[in-house]
Design an enzyme around this catalytic site. Structure first.
Site, PDB file in Angstrom:
ATOM      1  N   LYS A  13       0.834  -1.209   0.000  1.00 48.46           N
ATOM      2  CA  LYS A  13       0.000   0.000   0.000  1.00 48.46           C
ATOM      3  C   LYS A  13       0.876   1.270   0.000  1.00 48.46           C
ATOM      4  O   LYS A  13       0.627   2.193  -0.764  1.00 48.46           O
ATOM      5  CB  LYS A  13      -0.914   0.024   1.243  1.00 48.46           C
ATOM      6  CG  LYS A  13      -1.803  -1.209   1.354  1.00 48.46           C
ATOM      7  CD  LYS A  13      -2.671  -1.176   2.585  1.00 48.46           C
ATOM      8  CE  LYS A  13      -1.925  -1.312   3.908  1.00 48.46           C
ATOM      9  NZ  LYS A  13      -1.266  -2.635   4.120  1.00 48.46           N
ATOM     10  N   ARG A  86      -9.953   0.120   8.410  1.00 45.40           N
ATOM     11  CA  ARG A  86      -9.399  -1.198   8.687  1.00 45.40           C
ATOM     12  C   ARG A  86     -10.380  -2.058   9.468  1.00 45.40           C
ATOM     13  O   ARG A  86     -10.058  -3.195   9.825  1.00 45.40           O
ATOM     14  CB  ARG A  86      -8.159  -1.022   9.560  1.00 45.40           C
ATOM     15  CG  ARG A  86      -6.863  -1.405   8.904  1.00 45.40           C
ATOM     16  CD  ARG A  86      -5.836  -1.169   9.977  1.00 45.40           C
ATOM     17  NE  ARG A  86      -4.548  -1.691   9.711  1.00 45.40           N
ATOM     18  CZ  ARG A  86      -3.574  -1.066   9.067  1.00 45.40           C
ATOM     19  NH1 ARG A  86      -3.759   0.077   8.506  1.00 45.40           N
ATOM     20  NH2 ARG A  86      -2.392  -1.615   8.973  1.00 45.40           N
ATOM     21  N   ARG A 125      11.791  -5.600   5.225  1.00 46.27           N
ATOM     22  CA  ARG A 125      11.604  -4.157   4.994  1.00 46.27           C
ATOM     23  C   ARG A 125      12.511  -3.342   5.920  1.00 46.27           C
ATOM     24  O   ARG A 125      12.701  -3.672   7.097  1.00 46.27           O
ATOM     25  CB  ARG A 125      10.153  -3.761   5.245  1.00 46.27           C
ATOM     26  CG  ARG A 125       9.963  -2.237   5.177  1.00 46.27           C
ATOM     27  CD  ARG A 125       8.533  -1.797   5.144  1.00 46.27           C
ATOM     28  NE  ARG A 125       7.760  -2.369   6.233  1.00 46.27           N
ATOM     29  CZ  ARG A 125       6.444  -2.285   6.316  1.00 46.27           C
ATOM     30  NH1 ARG A 125       5.765  -1.671   5.373  1.00 46.27           N
ATOM     31  NH2 ARG A 125       5.802  -2.819   7.325  1.00 46.27           N
ATOM     32  N   ARG A 158      11.480  -1.433  11.229  1.00 43.64           N
ATOM     33  CA  ARG A 158      10.376  -0.953  12.059  1.00 43.64           C
ATOM     34  C   ARG A 158      10.197  -1.910  13.234  1.00 43.64           C
ATOM     35  O   ARG A 158      10.322  -3.121  13.063  1.00 43.64           O
ATOM     36  CB  ARG A 158       9.077  -0.942  11.229  1.00 43.64           C
ATOM     37  CG  ARG A 158       8.644   0.421  10.782  1.00 43.64           C
ATOM     38  CD  ARG A 158       7.565   0.415   9.724  1.00 43.64           C
ATOM     39  NE  ARG A 158       6.325  -0.236  10.098  1.00 43.64           N
ATOM     40  CZ  ARG A 158       5.226  -0.246   9.338  1.00 43.64           C
ATOM     41  NH1 ARG A 158       5.226   0.381   8.178  1.00 43.64           N
ATOM     42  NH2 ARG A 158       4.135  -0.873   9.713  1.00 43.64           N
ATOM     43  N   ARG A 169      -0.134  -8.805  13.724  1.00 41.73           N
ATOM     44  CA  ARG A 169      -0.676  -7.889  12.699  1.00 41.73           C
ATOM     45  C   ARG A 169      -1.462  -8.670  11.657  1.00 41.73           C
ATOM     46  O   ARG A 169      -2.530  -8.245  11.218  1.00 41.73           O
ATOM     47  CB  ARG A 169       0.466  -7.117  12.037  1.00 41.73           C
ATOM     48  CG  ARG A 169       1.075  -6.086  12.957  1.00 41.73           C
ATOM     49  CD  ARG A 169       2.388  -5.560  12.424  1.00 41.73           C
ATOM     50  NE  ARG A 169       2.251  -4.879  11.162  1.00 41.73           N
ATOM     51  CZ  ARG A 169       3.268  -4.666  10.320  1.00 41.73           C
ATOM     52  NH1 ARG A 169       4.491  -5.103  10.623  1.00 41.73           N
ATOM     53  NH2 ARG A 169       3.072  -4.029   9.189  1.00 41.73           N
TER      54      ARG A 169
END
Ligand code: AP5
Length: 211
Positions: A13, A86, A125, A158, A169
């Protein structure tokens, strides 16, 4: 045109929003980025959100909806809602807010990526602490180790991209966000895009839907 971009954590996204900003001049409203900025600045909102985010849980609806309402009230146009709504409650609240402001979202674009691909995208990431540019250790590495190509800032993982948090998550996504597919099918706004391809191929499909 205003759109919703939704999908599982790591579906791309943020990556696609960045391309939509650069190539089509759209404006990104990312609830994840707004929360991270609030945490960095140690605002009351950030302090409230931090505990949820670090555990991989959703921030309560009332907090999240209030934050988005503030942004929408600023008169933003041609926007991408990235990571919001969400939950079904957030989707209902959004509909209400948009109607009040005489705004509309034309499409809810779902980035479809198989579950087994998501874990590798998230654990690999890396993000710049300074400008928030997004990298990946395998598919989009920085030129110099841990140094942002764009601004020279420090590039880190992160906190919520640690394997133990990612599981929560993904669970939150399955339980609360996945039902939105049906929600948007019913409203006639749902479009699915295969997000398991190169970023440009994914972008071209999204751009074709927007034009
Ligand atoms: P948020 O920041 O929104 O996290 P997320 O939805 O989990 O999404 P991500 O940012 O992890 O992934 P992405 O889809 O943007 O993927 P990206 O493009 O970076 O939210 C964080 C937290 O805030 C939540 O857990 C929650 O606590 C809270 N929160 C946020 N919104 C909320 C809300 N509405 N309600 C309640 N709580 C909320 O890509 C990932 C990686 O893959 C990158 O390394 C990238 O380089 C790579 N990649 C991207 N596209 C491709 C591709 N096509 N091929 C190969 N690699 C790719």
């Amino acid at each position: 045109m205003n759109i919703i971009l939704f999908g599982a954590p790591g579906a791309g996204k943020g990556t696609q929003s960045e391309l939509l900003i650069k190539k089509l001049g759209m404006v990104q409203i990312s609830t994840g980025d707004l929360f991270r900025a609030a945490i960095k600045n140690k605002t009351p909102l950030g302090l409230e959100a931090q505990g949820y985010i670090e555990k991989g849980q959703l921030v309560p609806d009332s907090v999240t909806i209030g934050m988005v309402e503030e942004v929408l009230k600023s008169g933003v146009q041609n926007f991408i809602l990235d990571g919001f709504p969400r939950t079904v409650a957030q989707a209902d609240a959004l509909e209400h807010l948009l109607a009040k402001m005489n705004l509309e979202v034309s499409k809810a674009i779902f980035l479809e990526v198989p579950q087994e691909i998501l874990m590798g995208r998230l654990t690999g990431r890396r993000v710049c602490k300074n400008c928030a540019a997004v990298y990946h250790i395998d598919t989009k590495p920085t030129k110099a180790e841990a140094v942002c190509d764009a601004c020279g800032g420090e590039v880190v993982q992160r906190n919520d991209d640690k394997a133990e948090v990612i599981g929560n998550r993904l669970k939150a996504y399955d339980e609360y966000t996945s039902p939105l597919k049906e929600y948007f099918v019913r409203s006639g706004k749902f479009v699915s895009v295969n997000g398991n391809r190169g970023t440009d191929a994914v972008f071209n499909d999204i751009a074709a839907l927007i034009k």
